[in-house]
Design an enzyme around this catalytic site. Structure first.
Site, PDB file in Angstrom:
ATOM      1  N   ASN A  94       0.542  -0.936  -0.218  1.00 56.66           N
ATOM      2  CA  ASN A  94      -0.191   0.073  -0.484  1.00 56.66           C
ATOM      3  C   ASN A  94       1.591   1.126  -0.189  1.00 56.66           C
ATOM      4  OD1 ASN A  94      -1.333   2.176   0.434  1.00 56.66           O
ATOM      5  ND2 ASN A  94      -2.638   1.275   2.896  1.00 56.66           N
ATOM      6  N   LYS A 146      -0.321   4.077   0.005  1.00 54.23           N
ATOM      7  CA  LYS A 146      -0.708   5.289   0.255  1.00 54.23           C
ATOM      8  C   LYS A 146      -0.026   6.384  -0.438  1.00 54.23           C
ATOM      9  CE  LYS A 146       0.342   3.245   4.600  1.00 54.23           C
ATOM     10  NZ  LYS A 146      -0.070   3.488   5.842  1.00 54.23           N
ATOM     11  N   HIS A 179      -9.694   0.514   5.596  1.00 57.66           N
ATOM     12  CA  HIS A 179      -8.097   0.850   5.935  1.00 57.66           C
ATOM     13  C   HIS A 179      -8.798   1.754   7.575  1.00 57.66           C
ATOM     14  CE1 HIS A 179      -3.989   2.526   6.995  1.00 57.66           C
ATOM     15  NE2 HIS A 179      -3.147   0.974   6.101  1.00 57.66           N
ATOM     16  N   GLU A 193      -6.829   4.530   8.283  1.00 61.97           N
ATOM     17  CA  GLU A 193      -7.087   6.063   7.972  1.00 61.97           C
ATOM     18  C   GLU A 193      -7.737   6.440   7.569  1.00 61.97           C
ATOM     19  OE1 GLU A 193      -2.850   5.704   5.849  1.00 61.97           O
ATOM     20  OE2 GLU A 193      -1.532   5.172   7.775  1.00 61.97           O
ATOM     21  N   GLU A 196      -4.896  -6.211  10.980  1.00 65.82           N
ATOM     22  CA  GLU A 196      -4.280  -4.598  10.376  1.00 65.82           C
ATOM     23  C   GLU A 196      -4.594  -3.770  12.944  1.00 65.82           C
ATOM     24  OE1 GLU A 196      -2.100  -3.122   7.079  1.00 65.82           O
ATOM     25  OE2 GLU A 196      -4.401  -2.058   7.154  1.00 65.82           O
ATOM     26  N   GLY A 248       2.510   2.007  10.862  1.00 67.38           N
ATOM     27  CA  GLY A 248       3.107   3.490  10.603  1.00 67.38           C
ATOM     28  C   GLY A 248       4.188   3.380  11.894  1.00 67.38           C
ATOM     29  N   SER A 277       3.584  -2.255  10.321  1.00 63.26           N
ATOM     30  CA  SER A 277       4.666  -2.577  10.858  1.00 63.26           C
ATOM     31  C   SER A 277       5.720  -4.286  10.651  1.00 63.26           C
ATOM     32  CB  SER A 277       5.235  -1.501  12.158  1.00 63.26           C
ATOM     33  OG  SER A 277       5.046  -0.876  12.370  1.00 63.26           O
TER      34      SER A 277
HETATM   35  C1  PEP Z   1      -1.021   0.067   6.054  1.00 64.64           C
HETATM   36  O1  PEP Z   1      -0.987   1.054   6.132  1.00 64.64           O
HETATM   37  O2  PEP Z   1      -1.975  -0.791   5.857  1.00 64.64           O
HETATM   38  C2  PEP Z   1       0.447  -0.791   6.907  1.00 64.64           C
HETATM   39  C3  PEP Z   1      -0.075  -1.564   7.142  1.00 64.64           C
HETATM   40  O3  PEP Z   1       1.478   0.868   7.540  1.00 64.64           O
HETATM   41  P1  PEP Z   1       2.452  -0.110   7.706  1.00 64.64           P
HETATM   42  O4  PEP Z   1       3.559  -0.825   7.370  1.00 64.64           O
HETATM   43  O5  PEP Z   1       3.775   0.832   7.415  1.00 64.64           O
HETATM   44  O6  PEP Z   1       2.451  -0.252   9.079  1.00 64.64           O
END
Ligand code: PEP
Length: 259
Positions: free
Chosen positions: A9, A11, A93, A95, A165, A171, A211
């Site tokens: 992703n 973003k 997601h 976000e 997630e 992040g 992460s």
């Molecule tokens: C995400 O935004 O779906 C995600 C898992 O981000 P990150 O890997 O940066 O934690």
């Protein structure tokens, strides 16, 4: 059908030329049997599609609206996404939920619209740190999963990919412990079995996200209930994403899963 899958992703990152460069680099190096889907920003979808269309990497979008066309300024529809080669779409997601206020009712409409237009949704679920500290992880996952899949029939539900997630892991550099993530994945499978009857939960692909990097993917990938990963930050760099891919392949080749 359960499959090993790695999703990147990107973003709100990468100009068109940067996207083309990253897609070309990935295309050159991804040759294993696990599936790879990349999710560039909307502005780069067409250019990235041109790079990957003859390879094994597939194209996804990071979001969409549930209507097919009409007066919805600033939105993009499943129809328009399919038109530029998109086959997958990330929905729900964290976000989108937490910054843009999307709720389970809206997300459910999007999941249904994606399926209707032959896009496979990646439905994201996950608890915040406060919810986790209050012992509400399973309640939150159940509400988001059952809400997101409301009135979707068995055959269509099989096409949905679920991504667990935990919001506190996105992040932050702090991934969920593999055993903990594995047990939430098991909880999701049981929920799907209970909700749909039969063993649908065993057949749905469930990814972990939060992460992921080249240092933790192998341990996560060795977990029986984790079919792959949804990667944010570490998917922006070709070398790190490829390293994650190779390590996921290695981990899955040593685990008997999905049997
Ligand atoms: C995400 O935004 O779906 C995600 C898992 O981000 P990150 O890997 O940066 O934690």
């Amino acid at each position: 059908m359960r499959e090993v899958l790695l999703a990147g992703n990107w973003k709100m990152n990468k100009t068109i030329s940067e996207s083309i460069e990253l897609a070309a680099c990935l295309k050159q190096s991804i040759s294993g049997s696990s599936k790879v889907i990349i999710f560039p920003p909307f502005t780069a979808l067409t250019s990235v599609y041109d790079v990957i269309k003859e390879g094994k990497i597939e194209l996804g979008a990071q979001n969409m609206y549930f209507e097919e066309y009409g007066s919805f300024t600033g939105e993009v529809s499943p129809l328009l996404l399919a038109d530029v080669g998109v086959r997958y779409v990330i929905l729900g997601h964290s976000e989108r939920r937490h910054i843009f206020g999307e709720d389970d009712i809206l997300i459910n409409k999007k999941v249904k619209a994606a399926l209707k237009n032959d896009l496979r949704p990646i439905l994201c679920v996950g608890e915040t740190l406060v919810e986790r500290q209050e012992g509400l992880t399973e309640n939150v996952i159940e509400r988001q999963l059952i809400g997101g899949l409301d009135s979707i029939m068995n055959a269509a539900a099989l096409k949905v990919i679920v991504a667990y997630e935990p919001v506190w892991a996105i992040g932050t550099g702090i991934n969920a412990k593999p055993e903990e993530a594995n047990s939430v994945h098991k909880f999701i499978r049981n929920l799907l079995n209970k909700n749909y009857g039969g063993n649908l939960g065993e057949e749905v692909t469930i990814l972990y996200g939060g992460s992921i990097n080249s240092g933790n993917i192998e341990e996560l990938g060795r977990m029986e209930e984790i079919d792959g990963g949804l990667v944010g930050g570490a998917s922006l760099d070709c070398r790190s994403f490829i390293e994650i891919y190779k390590k996921l392949e290695r981990a899955k080749s040593t685990v008997a899963w999905g049997e």
